[in-house]
Design an enzyme around this catalytic site. Structure first.
Site, short mmCIF file in Angstrom:
data_model
loop_
_atom_site.label_atom_id
_atom_site.label_comp_id
_atom_site.label_asym_id
_atom_site.label_seq_id
_atom_site.Cartn_x
_atom_site.Cartn_y
_atom_site.Cartn_z
CG ASN A 190 28.61 -47.73 -37.00
OD1 ASN A 190 27.83 -47.97 -36.91
ND2 ASN A 190 29.71 -48.53 -36.42
CG ASP A 191 31.33 -43.56 -39.52
OD1 ASP A 191 30.99 -43.93 -37.83
OD2 ASP A 191 33.33 -44.61 -38.53
#
Lengths: 496, 114
Positions: free
Chosen positions: A422-423
Site C-alpha cells: 500500500n504505502d
C-alpha cells in the site's frame, strides 16, 4: 593478566568480525561472511573459558546451553515474516546482558570493601580507601586490589555508567519494538501531552544520575540509572510509527554495539571493545542508509511524532466509492496483458502467499505474458525483507526488479498487480508535501495502464495513511485475503 | 592510564573500520547485514562469562548467569537467523555471479556450537 596467546586469538576473532561485516555487504559473500563471524565468536568464547580463571564452570556451561538452545530454536522456528521482531529481541537481550555485566563489575570493588575516594577528577588508581571493617576482602592480592581500584577511576566509571544506561535503553526499546511488530500493542505512534518534556526530563535525569554514579561509584545509583535507562528506552520507541520501527531496530542495534564496546573498556577486553565499536559504527551507517531508502531522516523518525510528522494517521477505513471486481474479471485483465508488474507487500507475506503468487506468475508466463516483481527497498517490514520472502518461494532472482528498473518498466506495463502493498505505491509520497510519507521514493504503479489491488479491506497500510491510488479510475480492487484471492485467480486463469 | 589510552586508540580505529566496511551496501542486504552485526555484539558473552567466572556470592552468580543466557541468545540466535536469511539467497544468485558455494561449505554450521 590474560596470556599472550589468548590475546592473539582475540585479534584473530576481531579480524573475523571485520571480514564478516565486509562479507555481509555483498550478496556473493554474505553467507560465508556470516559463518566467518560465527567462527570468530566461537573462537573468542572458547579462548575465554581457557585463558581466564573461570569458577562456577558447570553453572556457566548450563547457562550457555540454555541460551544456545533457546536462540537456535527461536531462530530456526520463526516464520520469515516475524523475523524483524526476532532480531529486535536478540538485540535487546544483548543490550541487557551488557548492562548486567557492567553493573556486576561495578559492584565488585564495593563487595571487596573499596570505595571511590572523594573528588570527581581523581584518576589516581592508587588512592583508594580500604575499609578494614570488611574482613573478607583481606584475601585479595595486591594485583587484584589494583584491578579493583582501576574500576573506580573516573575513566572506567564513565564507561561503566555508559554501558548500564545504553544497555538498558537498548533492552527496553527493543522490547517495545518487538511488541509493536508482533502486534501485541498498537503499531501506531503513542504520544501523550507533554511527552517531549517527560522524555527530556528523563534524559536529564539519566545524565545527572550518570555523572553522580561516576562521581561516587555507588552501585545503588547505578541500579537507579539502569531503571531510568529502561524508562528512556520505552519513551524513545513509543512515539515511533509502525513503518519506521525497523529503522529504530537498526539504531538500537548500534546502541547495543556501543554499550558492548564500553563494556570492553570496563573489562579491559580489547575484543569486546573492537566488536562493539564495529557494530556501533556500521550500525550507524546502516541506520542512515535505511532511513535514506525510505526518504526519511533518523531525527524525523525519532522525534517526528512529537512534531506531528511521523507516520501517524487514523487507521480508519474509508467509505469513499471504489471499483471492485471478481477474480474472473481480473484473470482476464492479466491473461491478455503484454506486461504485468507484480508489486508485492507485507500483506503477501502475512497471507503466506509467496508460493501462490509464483504459481500465478508461472501461468501468466506460459501464456506469453512478460512478468516481473517490483521490489521496493522497504517492502515488507525491513529493507530487503521482501527479497528474502520471495527467495523462500524460489522466485528466480532475475525476475526481481530493483526500484529504478521497475519504475521504467511500470511505464510500459499494462497491469500493475499490487498484492498486499500500500504505502510503497502511494502517490502522496510524490504529490502532497503534507503527507507523512512525502519524499519517500515509491514504485510508480500509477504509471501502469491499469492497477489491480489485492486487498483485505479498505484499511490503510502500515503507515496509517489513505492511498489516493485506490480511488483512481484506472484502479480495480479485488477484496479478500491475498492467498485466497491469488488462488481464485489461478483457478480462473486455468479455466480461461 | 596508558592502558586506557591504548584502548581509546583501538576504539577510534575500530570506528573508522566500522564506517568503511559497510559504506556500500545494496538495500537488498540491509536486513541480513543488520542481523549479522546484531549477532556480533553477542560476544558480550565473553564479558558475561568472565564476570560469572569470578562470582563469589550466590546473588552475583545468579545475575551473571542471567547475563550469560541473554548474551548466548543474542550470539547463537543472531548467527543462526542470519544464516537462515542468507540461505534463501543461496541457490538463486544472479547469473553473472560466479558459483562459489564451495567456500561457504567448508565452514559447516559452526554457530550451533557456542
Amino acid at each position: 593478566m590474560i596470556p599472550v596467546w589468548a590475546q592473539v586469538c582475540y585479534v584473530v576473532a576481531a579480524v573475523c568480525f571485520i571480514l564478516a561485516l565486509k562479507g555481509l555487504s555483498s550478496p556473493k559473500s554474505a553467507r560465508r561472511g556470516n559463518l566467518i563471524g560465527a567462527f570468530g565468536a566461537l573462537l573468542a568464547v572458547v579462548v575465554t573459558f581457557i585463558a581466564y580463571d573461570i569458577d562456577n564452570l558447570g553453572w556457566i556451561l548450563a547457562a550457555v546451553a540454555v541460551g544456545a538452545i533457546g536462540g537456535a530454536w527461536g531462530a530456526r522456528r520463526v516464520a520469515m515474516t516475524a523475523m524483524p521482531q526476532l532480531v529486535a529481541l536478540f538485540n535487546g537481550v544483548g543490550g541487557g546482558a551488557a548492562a548486567l555485566v557492567a553493573l556486576l563489575e561495578l559492584s565488585e570493588p564495593a563487595r571487596a570493601g573499596l570505595v571511590k575516594p572523594d573528588g570527581f577528577f581523581n584518576n589516581d588508581a592508587g588512592w583508594f580507601a580500604y575499609s578494614p571493617l570488611n574482613d573478607e576482602s583481606g584475601g585479595h592480592s595486591l594485583e587484584e586490589l589494583e584491578r579493583l581500584a582501576q574500576l573506580l577511576t573516573t575513566g572506567t566509571l564513565t564507561a561503566t555508567a555508559f554501558t548500564i544506561l545504553i544497555g538498558a535503553v537498548s533492552f527496553s526499546g527493543s522490547v517495545i519494538t518487538f511488541l509493536k511488530l508482533q502486534e501485541l500493542m498498537t503499531g501506531r505512534p503513542i504520544t501523550f501531552p507533554g511527552g517531549p518534556f517527560v522524555f527530556g526530563g528523563v534524559l536529564v535525569a539519566a545524565l545527572g544520575l550518570g555523572v553522580w554514579t561516576v562521581a561516587t561509584g555507588s552501585v545503588t545509583l547505578a541500579i537507579i540509572l539502569a531503571i531510568v535507562g529502561l524508562l528512556a528506552g520505552v519513551l524513545l520507541v513509543l512515539p515511533v510509527g509502525g513503518a519506521d520501527v525497523p529503522i529504530v531496530i537498526s539504531l538500537l542495534n548500534a546502541f547495543t554495539g556501543l554499550a558492548v564496546a564500553a563494556g570492553g573498556y570496563v573489562l579491559e577486553n580489547a575484543l569486546l571493545l573492537v566488536a562493539g565499536t564495529l557494530v556501533g559504527a556500521s550500525g550507524t551507517i546502516l541506520t542512515r542508509a535505511m532511513a535514506r531508502a525510505m526518504g526519511r531522516s533518523v531525527s524525523s523518525i525519532l522525534f517526528g511524532a512529537f512534531k506531528g510528522g511521523s507516520t501517524a494517521g487514523g487507521g480508519e477505513a474509508s467509505d469513499r466509492p471504489v471499483r471492485s471486481a471478481g477474480p474472473d474479471d481480473v484473470a482476464i485483465m492479466l491473461a491478455y496483458a503484454r506486461r504485468v508488474i507484480v508489486v508485492p507487500g507485507y500483506g503477501l507475506a502475512v497471507a503466506q502467499a509467496q508460493h501462490t503468487i509464483r504459481e500465478l506468475v508461472d501461468l501468466l508466463e506460459k501464456r506469453g505474458v512478460e512478468v516481473g516483481y517490483a521490489i521496493h527497498p522497504v517492502a515488507g517490514r525491513m529493507p530487503g525483507h521482501m527479497n528474502v520472502l520471495l527467495a523462500e518461494a524460489n522466485v528466480p532472482y532475475e525476475q526481481l526488479l530493483e526500484m529504478d528498473t521497475a519504475n521504467g518498466q511500470l511505464r510500459t506495463a499494462d497491469v500493475a498487480l499490487v498484492v498486499g502493498a500500500n504505502d510503497v505505491v502511494n502517490p502522496a509520497a510524490r504529490t502532497s508535501p503534507g503527507s507523512p510519507i512525502y519524499g519517500m521514493p515509491i514504485l510508480d504503479a500509477d504509471h501502469a495502464g491499469a492497477i489491480v489491488f489485492l486487498k483485505r479491506s479498505m484499511r490503510p497500510g502500515f503507515a496509517g495513511i489513505e492511498n489516493e491510488l485506490l480511488f483512481d479510475p484506472k484502479t480495480t480492487l479485488l477484496f479478500g485475503d491475498a492467498k485466497a484471492s491469488l488462488t481464485a485467480l489461478v483457478t480462473a486463469l486455468k479455466s480461461l | 592510564m596508558t592502558e586506557g589510552v591504548a584502548l581509546l586508540t583501538v576504539f577510534v580505529l575500530a570506528v573508522f573500520v566500522g564506517f568503511e566496511v559497510v559504506s556500500k551496501v545494496s538495500s537488498t542486504l540491509h536486513t541480513p547485514l543488520m542481523s549479522g552485526a546484531n549477532a556480533i555484539h553477542g560476544v558480550i558473552l565473553v564479558g558475561s562469562v568472565i564476570v560469572a567466572g569470578t562470582a563469589d556470592e550466590a546473588g552475583v552468580l545468579v545475575v551473571a548467569l542471567i547475563a550469560v543466557v541473554l548474551a548466548t541468545l543474542n550470539l547463537v540466535g543472531g548467527f543462526v537467523v542470519t544464516d537462515r536469511m542468507l540461505e534463501m539467497f543461496g541457490g538463486k544468485r544472479p547469473p553473472d555471479a560466479p558459483a562459489q558455494s564451495s567456500a561457504s561449505a567448508q565452514l559447516p554450521a559452526k554457530e550451533g556450537g557456542e
